[in-house]
Design an enzyme around this catalytic site. Structure first.
Site, PDB file in Angstrom:
ATOM      1  N   THR A  89     -25.066  20.786  33.922  1.00  0.00           N
ATOM      2  CA  THR A  89     -25.200  21.945  34.834  1.00  0.00           C
ATOM      3  C   THR A  89     -26.612  21.911  35.418  1.00  0.00           C
ATOM      4  O   THR A  89     -26.852  21.201  36.377  1.00  0.00           O
ATOM      5  CB  THR A  89     -24.930  23.286  34.115  1.00  0.00           C
ATOM      6  OG1 THR A  89     -25.799  23.409  33.005  1.00  0.00           O
ATOM      7  CG2 THR A  89     -23.488  23.368  33.654  1.00  0.00           C
TER       8      THR A  89
ATOM      9  N   LYS B  92     -25.067  18.667  26.580  1.00  0.00           N
ATOM     10  CA  LYS B  92     -25.572  19.242  27.819  1.00  0.00           C
ATOM     11  C   LYS B  92     -26.237  20.554  27.440  1.00  0.00           C
ATOM     12  O   LYS B  92     -25.811  21.242  26.501  1.00  0.00           O
ATOM     13  CB  LYS B  92     -24.441  19.459  28.816  1.00  0.00           C
ATOM     14  CG  LYS B  92     -23.826  20.825  28.767  1.00  0.00           C
ATOM     15  CD  LYS B  92     -24.327  21.693  29.900  1.00  0.00           C
ATOM     16  CE  LYS B  92     -24.378  23.152  29.451  1.00  0.00           C
ATOM     17  NZ  LYS B  92     -25.228  23.959  30.308  1.00  0.00           N
TER      18      LYS B  92
ATOM     19  N   THR C 222     -26.296  27.827  25.647  1.00  0.00           N
ATOM     20  CA  THR C 222     -25.330  27.140  26.465  1.00  0.00           C
ATOM     21  C   THR C 222     -25.518  25.671  26.288  1.00  0.00           C
ATOM     22  O   THR C 222     -26.219  24.996  27.006  1.00  0.00           O
ATOM     23  CB  THR C 222     -25.365  27.444  27.949  1.00  0.00           C
ATOM     24  OG1 THR C 222     -25.348  28.829  28.075  1.00  0.00           O
ATOM     25  CG2 THR C 222     -24.146  26.878  28.635  1.00  0.00           C
TER      26      THR C 222
ATOM     27  N   GLU D  86     -35.110  24.421  31.079  1.00  0.00           N
ATOM     28  CA  GLU D  86     -35.290  24.848  32.463  1.00  0.00           C
ATOM     29  C   GLU D  86     -36.756  25.147  32.769  1.00  0.00           C
ATOM     30  O   GLU D  86     -37.365  26.019  32.164  1.00  0.00           O
ATOM     31  CB  GLU D  86     -34.407  26.066  32.755  1.00  0.00           C
ATOM     32  CG  GLU D  86     -32.927  25.682  32.842  1.00  0.00           C
ATOM     33  CD  GLU D  86     -31.974  26.865  32.849  1.00  0.00           C
ATOM     34  OE1 GLU D  86     -30.791  26.641  33.096  1.00  0.00           O
ATOM     35  OE2 GLU D  86     -32.411  27.996  32.602  1.00  0.00           O
TER      36      GLU D  86
ATOM     37  N   ASN E  45     -33.805  30.665  37.213  1.00  0.00           N
ATOM     38  CA  ASN E  45     -32.869  31.672  36.733  1.00  0.00           C
ATOM     39  C   ASN E  45     -32.773  32.905  37.607  1.00  0.00           C
ATOM     40  O   ASN E  45     -31.906  33.747  37.422  1.00  0.00           O
ATOM     41  CB  ASN E  45     -33.178  32.026  35.284  1.00  0.00           C
ATOM     42  CG  ASN E  45     -32.711  30.912  34.367  1.00  0.00           C
ATOM     43  OD1 ASN E  45     -31.524  30.649  34.295  1.00  0.00           O
ATOM     44  ND2 ASN E  45     -33.649  30.241  33.721  1.00  0.00           N
TER      45      ASN E  45
END
Lengths: 363, 363
Positions: A140, A165, A176, A258, A359
């Site tokens: 993702t 992932k 996640t 991220e 985000n």
């Protein structure tokens, strides 16, 4: 790359995302035994619910998608998911209870089941030896594919291959993140379960990016059982290699956190219990103030003391806190709580303006 | 502004910071009764330890400083703090047990006690009616002074005046925040304690900026007792006004949250207990993903569901989640958990690149 015997792969675009692989399949030549670990979040994806039901059965295929979390979208969500697995099962000529499914992406968006179902012939047609497209199909916000593998010198050669992932919404008890660990090494299921639990505890359950826990976390450990283990030493060797593969994947996730610019290894020792060591490590790793300080290469250890106290752990004046050079990309933080003899290592990344931007925009 | 009878103020620079007021005093004409609330962090400032000891006594003065948290700096920290209060007490001709102290600033830096002690004559000399300099002296990363007040129409006029400082490290059970609430209204100490507890619970304990809990949080409620309350109705009126003042200060802190661009009011209803409502509200308010989404005006309610589940609360498909216009500065989020009849409101700010920058550099 090393591929355990008995597994094939596929990865295609089915239209959940534009121009990117978004649907993947692990195909087992013969039904395999699987051990599964799921998020402890109380609100979970329909995919988690279905896989929790099916995990006890011999498994023929694992379906994975990115681009849609298949979660909290509509009242027919669970039924739709069962329809998806049933359709795949039909084409593979097995029962739907022999299929696992894992999803990642946005929560609350209805899964367009027709897109998946109509792509199954293409997905099956694309089955191949190489796991590359499968690894890509589960990405993702990941910027890199996450693959790790190991060879094990048993009486016969054994193999482990893992994919993962995950880049955000990463926190204790898996966030996640999806993880798929394949092996051809045969072990009694209860032993595999115990070994896998320990490996996951030290890896996927010891990382955090942002302290947010996902609705979709899933790790499957699949064993085709082609390579027999002969004695305890071999089991121990397997266990060690499995840990290495899991830790390698877990740290890849943190490095790909991220917006992350730093990889931070926090080693806690001197705790009264293992749980206390873990709690202290996570409380530091999830402290926004600490994460910002590391981003700014600011050795503000007061924030470490504050975080430990927030976790309910009282420490004495002057406990040893050691930080490596904060201007480097890889940071180590060593904290001795001086309360007992247990230790734990937690991995995290820094908090950066880029994390906020990613985000703020992601939708 | 409204100033309760019996209190005087001072605020000066004593050299903890450059060119900014950093040392404040609330001087009580006669010793007053004080109710105090402290951080639940297990590692606390020496100032908290000293004030916890003295709070039961009649109080003649409250000393406050910014620029140094007076926490975890050296083995003599507690002794030094007692020396500071003793020196102030000597000049005010009272016992050191009649002095309170509150500190805010960096953790782990030794408090230069000589700077404070040698400035006490200047501090006492600057005592005045106006609380302006006092309010300035407690500011750290705050961009505005935080003052709130209320008049109460009892048989005689009563008054409440409150100050607070706080902009980051703000989380449940008060975070780097100091609060000073003064009143001339007289109440039995046990009743004042109960009323103050309720007011703080709905205000300072219902806000979060970054989920980080400080080592220094302190709220003092001081009553000079000059204005007598006659009956229950008057006590109720006082209680209501106290809540208003505390909530006003608490929301000012959130609005001034480090780097904040949005003020977010999260109202939870339909919880099984008050604690569950609070837990759900805080779990949303402390979710970095949620906070980034609000910064980006991105109505990603999936992150709300994930946060609620992370808090251990299972909710049904389709529970009502209402968000106001996210492009505005003031945001309201209403969530009905549909599990029971309890509610709670939590206030927070968004997470922005600016927050990261402030806390990467702050040292």
């Amino acid at each position: 790359m090393i591929i355990p015997k008995g597994f094939l792969f596929s990865g295609i675009n089915c239209g959940l995302k534009e121009n990117k692989l978004d649907l993947g399949l692990i195909y087992c030549e013969k039904p395999v035994e699987v051990v599964g670990f799921f998020t402890t979040n109380k609100n979970v994806s329909y995919s988690v619910t279905v896989s929790k039901n099916n995990i006890k059965n011999p498994i023929k295929a694992v379906l994975a998608n990115s681009g849609n979390a298949n979660c909290f979208s509509h009242k027919e969500g669970l039924k739709d998911t069962e329809k998806i697995t049933a359709e795949l099962a039909k084409l593979l000529k097995v029962n739907q209870k022999n299929i696992l499914i894992a999803s990642t992406g946005i929560i609350g968006k209805k899964m367009p089941k027709e897109k998946l179902i109509s792509s199954f012939p293409k997905l099956i047609n694309a089955i191949e030896n190489s796991p590359d497209n499968f690894a890509k199909s589960i990405m993702t916000t990941d910027t890199v594919k996450k693959i790790a593998y190991a060879k094990i010198n048993l009486s016969e050669k054994g193999h482990i291959l893992g994919f993962a992932k995950g880049a955000g919404m990463i926190s204790p008890n898996m966030a996640t993140m999806l993880g798929f660990i394949l092996t051809d090494v045969s072990l009694p299921k209860q032993i595999l379960k115990k070994i896998a639990y320990d490996a996951i505890d030290e890896s996927f359950n010891s990382i955090t990016v942002d302290g947010c826990m996902s609705t979709n976390d899933t790790v499957f450990v699949l064993s085709s059982g082609r390579v027999k283990t002969k004695h305890a030493v071999e089991i121990k060797l397997f266990s060690q290699k499995l840990k290495e593969v899991c830790l390698s994947l877990a740290t890849m996730m943190v490095r790909d956190g991220e917006g992350a610019t730093k990889f931070i290894k926090i080693s806690i020792k001197g705790a009264k219990t293992k749980e206390e060591a873990s709690k202290a490590g996570f409380c530091i790793a999830n402290s926004n103030l600490f994460k910002c300080a590391i981003y700014g290469a600011n050795p503000n250890w007061g924030r470490i003391i504050a975080a430990i106290g927030h976790a309910g752990i009282a420490v004495k004046e002057g406990i040893p806190i050691t930080m490596s050079d904060l201007t480097k990309k890889d940071i180590t933080i060593d904290v001795d709580l001086k309360r007992g003899k247990f230790s734990q290592t937690i991995y995290t990344s820094d908090l950066t303006p880029e994390y906020v931007k990613i985000n703020a925009e992601y939708s």
